[in-house]
Design a protein around this motif. Sequence first.
Motif, PDB file in Angstrom:
ATOM      1  N   GLU A 257       5.361  42.547  48.730  1.00 11.61           N
ATOM      2  CA  GLU A 257       4.166  41.720  49.002  1.00 11.61           C
ATOM      3  C   GLU A 257       4.094  40.546  48.026  1.00 11.61           C
ATOM      4  O   GLU A 257       3.717  39.443  48.397  1.00 11.61           O
ATOM      5  N   MET A 258       4.476  40.809  46.771  1.00 12.79           N
ATOM      6  CA  MET A 258       4.453  39.718  45.777  1.00 12.79           C
ATOM      7  C   MET A 258       5.461  38.639  46.151  1.00 12.79           C
ATOM      8  O   MET A 258       5.203  37.444  46.045  1.00 12.79           O
ATOM      9  N   PHE A 259       6.596  39.078  46.631  1.00 11.96           N
ATOM     10  CA  PHE A 259       7.636  38.125  47.045  1.00 11.96           C
ATOM     11  C   PHE A 259       7.139  37.265  48.217  1.00 11.96           C
ATOM     12  O   PHE A 259       7.259  36.042  48.194  1.00 11.96           O
ATOM     13  N   LYS A 260       6.527  37.911  49.209  1.00  2.00           N
ATOM     14  CA  LYS A 260       6.032  37.173  50.384  1.00  2.00           C
ATOM     15  C   LYS A 260       4.967  36.172  49.964  1.00  2.00           C
ATOM     16  O   LYS A 260       4.982  35.013  50.388  1.00  2.00           O
ATOM     17  N   ALA A 261       4.032  36.621  49.117  1.00  2.00           N
ATOM     18  CA  ALA A 261       2.952  35.736  48.673  1.00  2.00           C
ATOM     19  C   ALA A 261       3.527  34.550  47.897  1.00  2.00           C
ATOM     20  O   ALA A 261       3.050  33.422  48.014  1.00  2.00           O
ATOM     21  N   THR A 262       4.571  34.814  47.113  1.00  2.00           N
ATOM     22  CA  THR A 262       5.204  33.727  46.346  1.00  2.00           C
ATOM     23  C   THR A 262       5.822  32.714  47.306  1.00  2.00           C
ATOM     24  O   THR A 262       5.599  31.506  47.180  1.00  2.00           O
ATOM     25  N   GLN A 263       6.567  33.215  48.276  1.00  2.00           N
ATOM     26  CA  GLN A 263       7.202  32.318  49.257  1.00  2.00           C
ATOM     27  C   GLN A 263       6.154  31.456  49.966  1.00  2.00           C
ATOM     28  O   GLN A 263       6.339  30.256  50.153  1.00  2.00           O
ATOM     29  N   GLN A 264       5.030  32.108  50.329  1.00  2.00           N
ATOM     30  CA  GLN A 264       3.982  31.383  51.064  1.00  2.00           C
ATOM     31  C   GLN A 264       3.314  30.318  50.217  1.00  2.00           C
ATOM     32  O   GLN A 264       2.663  29.433  50.722  1.00  2.00           O
ATOM     33  N   ASN A 265       3.443  30.436  48.892  1.00  2.00           N
ATOM     34  CA  ASN A 265       2.782  29.474  48.014  1.00  2.00           C
ATOM     35  C   ASN A 265       3.736  28.474  47.383  1.00  2.00           C
ATOM     36  O   ASN A 265       3.380  27.785  46.438  1.00  2.00           O
ATOM     37  N   LEU A 266       4.939  28.408  47.928  1.00  4.03           N
ATOM     38  CA  LEU A 266       5.870  27.366  47.508  1.00  4.03           C
ATOM     39  C   LEU A 266       5.740  26.205  48.487  1.00  4.03           C
ATOM     40  O   LEU A 266       5.346  26.424  49.620  1.00  4.03           O
ATOM     41  N   PRO A 267       5.998  24.989  48.133  1.00  3.15           N
ATOM     42  CA  PRO A 267       6.498  24.564  46.834  1.00  3.15           C
ATOM     43  C   PRO A 267       5.410  24.534  45.768  1.00  3.15           C
ATOM     44  O   PRO A 267       4.225  24.396  46.080  1.00  3.15           O
ATOM     45  N   ALA A 268       5.851  24.669  44.529  1.00  2.00           N
ATOM     46  CA  ALA A 268       4.962  24.512  43.376  1.00  2.00           C
ATOM     47  C   ALA A 268       5.718  23.677  42.347  1.00  2.00           C
ATOM     48  O   ALA A 268       6.949  23.579  42.405  1.00  2.00           O
ATOM     49  N   ASP A 269       4.981  23.062  41.446  1.00  2.00           N
ATOM     50  CA  ASP A 269       5.636  22.243  40.419  1.00  2.00           C
ATOM     51  C   ASP A 269       6.017  23.066  39.193  1.00  2.00           C
ATOM     52  O   ASP A 269       6.997  22.784  38.519  1.00  2.00           O
ATOM     53  N   ILE A 270       5.153  24.055  38.919  1.00  2.00           N
ATOM     54  CA  ILE A 270       5.396  24.921  37.755  1.00  2.00           C
ATOM     55  C   ILE A 270       5.288  26.361  38.241  1.00  2.00           C
ATOM     56  O   ILE A 270       4.372  26.676  39.006  1.00  2.00           O
ATOM     57  N   ALA A 271       6.193  27.221  37.802  1.00  2.00           N
ATOM     58  CA  ALA A 271       6.050  28.638  38.159  1.00  2.00           C
ATOM     59  C   ALA A 271       6.261  29.488  36.908  1.00  2.00           C
ATOM     60  O   ALA A 271       7.239  29.303  36.182  1.00  2.00           O
ATOM     61  N   VAL A 272       5.290  30.355  36.657  1.00  2.22           N
ATOM     62  CA  VAL A 272       5.376  31.249  35.494  1.00  2.22           C
ATOM     63  C   VAL A 272       5.436  32.684  36.025  1.00  2.22           C
ATOM     64  O   VAL A 272       4.484  33.150  36.664  1.00  2.22           O
ATOM     65  N   PHE A 273       6.554  33.345  35.769  1.00  3.84           N
ATOM     66  CA  PHE A 273       6.739  34.703  36.291  1.00  3.84           C
ATOM     67  C   PHE A 273       6.455  35.704  35.179  1.00  3.84           C
ATOM     68  O   PHE A 273       7.359  36.077  34.439  1.00  3.84           O
ATOM     69  N   SER A 274       5.186  36.097  35.092  1.00  8.73           N
ATOM     70  CA  SER A 274       4.858  37.053  34.029  1.00  8.73           C
ATOM     71  C   SER A 274       4.735  38.476  34.575  1.00  8.73           C
ATOM     72  O   SER A 274       4.536  39.411  33.808  1.00  8.73           O
ATOM     73  N   ALA A 275       4.854  38.636  35.881  1.00  5.81           N
ATOM     74  CA  ALA A 275       4.686  39.979  36.463  1.00  5.81           C
ATOM     75  C   ALA A 275       5.811  40.916  36.019  1.00  5.81           C
ATOM     76  O   ALA A 275       6.957  40.499  35.847  1.00  5.81           O
ATOM     77  N   ALA A 276       5.436  42.179  35.829  1.00  6.01           N
ATOM     78  CA  ALA A 276       6.438  43.208  35.548  1.00  6.01           C
ATOM     79  C   ALA A 276       6.784  43.837  36.897  1.00  6.01           C
ATOM     80  O   ALA A 276       6.229  44.869  37.279  1.00  6.01           O
ATOM     81  N   VAL A 277       7.641  43.134  37.625  1.00  4.51           N
ATOM     82  CA  VAL A 277       7.980  43.573  38.982  1.00  4.51           C
ATOM     83  C   VAL A 277       8.916  44.779  38.896  1.00  4.51           C
ATOM     84  O   VAL A 277       9.867  44.775  38.113  1.00  4.51           O
ATOM     85  N   SER A 278       8.624  45.772  39.701  1.00  5.26           N
ATOM     86  CA  SER A 278       9.499  46.941  39.687  1.00  5.26           C
ATOM     87  C   SER A 278      10.880  46.534  40.185  1.00  5.26           C
ATOM     88  O   SER A 278      11.009  45.863  41.208  1.00  5.26           O
TER      89      SER A 278
END
Length: 399
Positions: A257-278
Amino acid sequence: MKNLTSKKILFIICGGISAYKSLEIIRLLKKNNAEIKTILTKSAKEFVTPLSVASLSQGKVYEDLFSVENEAEMDHIALSRWADVIIVAPATANTISKLAQGNSDDLASTVILASNKQIFLAPAMNIRMWEHKSTKENLKNLRSYGYKLIGPIIGDMACGEYGEGKMSEPLDILNTIKTFLSEKLNNKKIKALVTAGPTNEYIDPVRYITNKSSGKQGYEIAKSLHKRGFDTTLISGPTNLEIFEDINLIKVETAEEMFKATQQNLPADIAVFSAAVSDFKIIKKDRKIKKQNNISISLEKNIDILNYVSNHNLMRPKLVIGFAAETNDLDQNAIAKLSNKNCDWILANDVSKANSGFNSDYNEITIYYKDNKKREKLSYKKKSELSEEIVDRIVSQIN
Ligand code: CTP
């Protein structure tokens, strides 16, 4: 920004000898077309008059008179929402102490406590007061709450002593405010995406595997980005945190779900990946697994969200920032992640320590930069303060 047209400034004057300089700051702000409302604390009125402030600011001056009628007229919440920025100049040792404690026993402190805007403090006090441990402790707390300091500077004081504690010059205060507001305006056009928190990977409909991430660092980064004007989206795994700012918050549960939400919110200028994704997902059973002596579960690799985004050339944000949560070989692992994950920066933290990292309010971060192969250590402090320092660096990189 040449001028401050349409910028709303709430100016708070406290009772100190340098309050006379506040009139000069107000004059400069006005010359730059700012809209100004002023609050005078009770003791400020011993140094400047409401009439002189009203004449110079051409705006409303609020005095510290608490009563039912006044509250209806002043509405401290509306006043704090009205402002684009709040300046406290001079900020006396007493006001600094009150703000650090979260007191709200007068109009100025009530408005500040209720504010969701950037607050700038221009301290002014005698050198001994400035150097006192309690003042230092108070300022440390205020910085961790996101307050910004302008000065003080070293110089001759009204009391006849010499040293640090003198209020910054009006022009320097004006320029700090102008830089902040012009960056904020510029950042409005810049889209920032932050992932935060853990993910839950289901074993069956009622059980899942997760990790100890609280999401605190990512939430603080999103809040700091928002405060600096960025158009901010926060994609969060399950956490107990709340966010009151006007941030686009997308709640997800699994890595997919996190991956899908990320894809849906691209493009972005800055991306900070702080999640501890399993790193793994489970081949989920559709029914609850019944009690049994032995059970084996099969794991398969989850998609690496950061890797996908940083290698997706058309969509790759200008600035890709990854985290490295490590229990050992921090340097080696962070450097490897910087290149393996095609990041611009890696923010590495040691998650083996009980008083920092996962689930703590505190952290210690080392930033590894791709372009100049340098590293920079951000010392142990509150995650909220670290986020401000990280976002300071993002602002200077992006502008
Ligand atoms: N990350 C991600 N998607 C994943 C795994 C990790 O986006 N499936 C991101 C994290 O948000 C972080 C970075 O990759 O920014 C590094 O995460 P970390 O857990 O430290 O490293 P891993 O890649 O999982 O590697 P390892 O667990 O072997 O250290």
